[in-house]
Design a protein around this motif. Structure first.
Motif, PDB file in Angstrom:
ATOM      1  N   ARG A 298       0.834  -1.210   0.000  1.00 43.19           N
ATOM      2  CA  ARG A 298       0.000   0.000   0.000  1.00 43.19           C
ATOM      3  C   ARG A 298       0.865   1.254   0.000  1.00 43.19           C
ATOM      4  NH1 ARG A 298      -2.451  -2.688   4.330  1.00 43.19           N
ATOM      5  NH2 ARG A 298      -1.557  -1.146   5.779  1.00 43.19           N
ATOM      6  N   ASN A 299       1.830   1.266   0.860  1.00 49.77           N
ATOM      7  CA  ASN A 299       2.610   2.479   1.055  1.00 49.77           C
ATOM      8  C   ASN A 299       3.607   2.726  -0.066  1.00 49.77           C
ATOM      9  OD1 ASN A 299       1.762   3.645   3.734  1.00 49.77           O
ATOM     10  ND2 ASN A 299       2.139   1.535   4.348  1.00 49.77           N
ATOM     11  N   ALA A 300       4.194   1.656  -0.597  1.00 47.54           N
ATOM     12  CA  ALA A 300       5.096   1.829  -1.726  1.00 47.54           C
ATOM     13  C   ALA A 300       4.332   2.345  -2.942  1.00 47.54           C
ATOM     14  CB  ALA A 300       5.791   0.515  -2.050  1.00 47.54           C
ATOM     15  N   THR A 301       3.127   1.844  -3.154  1.00 47.52           N
ATOM     16  CA  THR A 301       2.292   2.329  -4.252  1.00 47.52           C
ATOM     17  C   THR A 301       1.975   3.811  -4.054  1.00 47.52           C
ATOM     18  OG1 THR A 301       1.336   0.123  -4.560  1.00 47.52           O
ATOM     19  CG2 THR A 301       0.135   1.993  -5.490  1.00 47.52           C
ATOM     20  N   ALA A 302       1.635   4.178  -2.815  1.00 54.60           N
ATOM     21  CA  ALA A 302       1.344   5.582  -2.517  1.00 54.60           C
ATOM     22  C   ALA A 302       2.579   6.459  -2.700  1.00 54.60           C
ATOM     23  CB  ALA A 302       0.811   5.713  -1.088  1.00 54.60           C
ATOM     24  N   ALA A 303       3.761   5.874  -2.483  1.00 56.06           N
ATOM     25  CA  ALA A 303       5.008   6.630  -2.630  1.00 56.06           C
ATOM     26  C   ALA A 303       5.457   6.747  -4.085  1.00 56.06           C
ATOM     27  CB  ALA A 303       6.111   5.966  -1.805  1.00 56.06           C
ATOM     28  N   GLY A 304       4.790   6.014  -4.984  1.00 55.69           N
ATOM     29  CA  GLY A 304       5.115   6.138  -6.391  1.00 55.69           C
ATOM     30  C   GLY A 304       5.670   4.897  -7.054  1.00 55.69           C
ATOM     31  N   LEU A 369      10.780   6.053   2.108  1.00 57.80           N
ATOM     32  CA  LEU A 369       9.453   6.557   2.477  1.00 57.80           C
ATOM     33  C   LEU A 369       8.473   5.409   2.686  1.00 57.80           C
ATOM     34  CD1 LEU A 369       7.651   9.036   2.889  1.00 57.80           C
ATOM     35  CD2 LEU A 369       7.159   8.986   0.422  1.00 57.80           C
ATOM     36  N   ALA A 370       8.511   4.421   1.792  1.00 60.09           N
ATOM     37  CA  ALA A 370       7.602   3.280   1.924  1.00 60.09           C
ATOM     38  C   ALA A 370       7.850   2.520   3.220  1.00 60.09           C
ATOM     39  CB  ALA A 370       7.749   2.349   0.719  1.00 60.09           C
ATOM     40  N   MET A 371       9.112   2.347   3.601  1.00 58.78           N
ATOM     41  CA  MET A 371       9.415   1.682   4.865  1.00 58.78           C
ATOM     42  C   MET A 371       8.920   2.501   6.052  1.00 58.78           C
ATOM     43  SD  MET A 371      13.115  -0.220   4.554  1.00 58.78           S
ATOM     44  CE  MET A 371      14.070   1.196   3.989  1.00 58.78           C
ATOM     45  N   ALA A 372       9.150   3.815   6.010  1.00 59.56           N
ATOM     46  CA  ALA A 372       8.699   4.666   7.112  1.00 59.56           C
ATOM     47  C   ALA A 372       7.188   4.619   7.249  1.00 59.56           C
ATOM     48  CB  ALA A 372       9.182   6.099   6.894  1.00 59.56           C
ATOM     49  N   TRP A 373       6.485   4.717   6.137  1.00 60.81           N
ATOM     50  CA  TRP A 373       5.029   4.683   6.198  1.00 60.81           C
ATOM     51  C   TRP A 373       4.514   3.304   6.641  1.00 60.81           C
ATOM     52  CZ3 TRP A 373       3.376   7.612   1.100  1.00 60.81           C
ATOM     53  CH2 TRP A 373       3.532   8.991   1.302  1.00 60.81           C
ATOM     54  N   THR A 374       5.214   2.247   6.248  1.00 63.36           N
ATOM     55  CA  THR A 374       4.828   0.903   6.702  1.00 63.36           C
ATOM     56  C   THR A 374       4.962   0.805   8.218  1.00 63.36           C
ATOM     57  OG1 THR A 374       5.485  -0.099   4.603  1.00 63.36           O
ATOM     58  CG2 THR A 374       5.381  -1.557   6.517  1.00 63.36           C
TER      59      THR A 374
END
Length: 405
Positions: A298-304, A369-374
């Protein structure tokens, strides 16, 4: 992202903090790339990475787990401990052809972003500097020596020619092979010699024949590092380095036993003496935590990031990592992140060249960013937080065979 999402403000703050560090993180990645160091020798990388975090308020401990180039950097004081793993060793001759410069800089970036919101999340952020992934098993040694004690979840992103959420990993054993024979004049009195090179040749032939009788997902490969000195002296000493890989630790143990028998055959056939050692602890199969994988997606997709359907060739790509051993000990993920190398895979000079291009720099920041949001989701979603604090695996996660470490 929905406006009513309670994590939105926290994620925005983490993103803002990461954006503030974008240029220094890219510069850090490029500096690591320009100064490659082999496993357990990563002195400059260790210093640069630890200092970057220390300069921004992290409490840094160097030389942890009796490993001079291992370190931890900690921020926050919440009960949920999120580990972000950094790798920074390179390959001999071809430098950062596995993109560990990106892994390390992304780990620092995720750590900095999370530290900004650690109090809001009730987490402790622990960036873990792990040496010698390529050869040496730094994470396995750190696991055994308490380096991951108290960590509730661990993650990292790994550069690749394509995006992949939960790449498999083969269990791996490393064998150092040495034969001792007896030197003699290869023409005047060859009968007085015991040919250590012949012993290695017999073993290699036996391994070649064994390959017909092993499953397609098992691997045996190696190099001769010492084969003799001159043609007119019967070689008295030879050495080789071999990897043995299989789907699980249990399957690896059975295959390794058969490979060891091949090397013993070389000694038996020639009269040479065999010494077999394992310079690195075994790497295990990977058990990705499904809930963390879903959150990362989810978060990696949101990050681009974009996750295309893998081709059959991409599906077949499989290697080994000591992060897998971490995954058997605690919830962990290691998604692959596309650095724009096209059809060029890791451990090639061309991949090393790609590891500092704009696509790689973008992967670094978006992966961080994806790791942080995860981590934000894991901390703020009540069920996920309770599960991680309890140490329970995800309910739909199969238990692998074998034992980590």
């Amino acid at each position: 992202m929905r406006s009513e999402d309670p994590a939105q403000a926290v994620k925005a703050a983490a993103h803002q903090e990461l954006t503030r560090h974008t240029e220094p993180l890219i510069a850090l990645s490029h500096r690591l790339h320009a100064h490659p160091e082999l496993g357990f020798e990563e002195e400059r990388a260790c210093g640069w990475l630890a200092s970057e975090l220390s300069d921004h308020g992290f409490h840094v401990e160097r030389g942890v787990c009796d490993l001079p180039t291992a370190w931890t950097a900690t921020a926050g004081s919440g009960p949920l401990v999120i580990g972000i793993c950094a790798e920074y060793d390179a390959l001999p001759g071809i430098g950062h052809a596995c993109g560990h410069n990106i892994i390390a800089a992304a780990a620092v970036g995720a750590g900095l972003a999370l530290a900004k919101v650690a109090d809001d999340l009730g987490v402790t952020v622990k960036v873990i500097g792990t040496p010698a992934e390529e050869n040496g098993g730094g994470k396995v040694l750190m696991l055994r020596r308490g380096g991951f004690d108290g960590v509730h979840a661990a993650m990292m992103v790994h550069p690749a020619p394509h995006e992949r959420l939960d790449p498999p990993a083969l269990a791996r054993a490393q064998l150092q092979v040495e034969y001792e024979g007896r030197a003699s004049h290869a023409s005047a009195c060859p009968e007085d010699g015991i040919n250590a090179a012949d012993a290695l040749t017999v073993a290699q032939v036996a391994i070649g024949l064994l390959r017909q009788h092993i499953p397609g997902d098992q691997r045996i490969h190696g190099i001769v590092t010492t084969g003799g000195q001159v043609p007119n002296v019967v070689p008295a000493h030879t050495e080789a380095s071999y990897y043995v890989r299989a789907r699980t630790l249990d399957e690896l143990a059975r295959l390794e036993s058969r490979v060891r028998a091949c090397f013993e055959a070389g000694a038996l056939a020639t009269g040479a003496t065999l010494a077999l050692t394992s310079p690195s602890p075994a790497y295990s199969e990977f058990r990705h935590d499904p809930e963390l994988v879903a959150a990362y997606h989810r978060n990696a997709t949101a990050a681009g990031r974009v996750f295309p359907v893998l081709t059959p060739a991409e599906e077949r790509m499989i290697a080994s990592t000591d992060m897998a051993n971490v995954s058997l000990a605690l919830p962990a993920i290691q998604p692959l992140i596309d650095i724009g190398s096209g059809q060029v895979g890791q451990h090639q000079e061309e991949f090393a060249a790609c590891a500092i291009r704009p696509a790689a720099d973008r992967a670094l920041i978006e992966g961080a960013l994806a790791m942080a949001w995860t981590a934000v989701d894991a901390a703020l979603e009540p069920a996920a937080r309770r599960r991680l604090l309890s140490g329970r695996p995800s309910p739909d996660q199969a238990t692998p065979t074998g034992e980590a470490g």
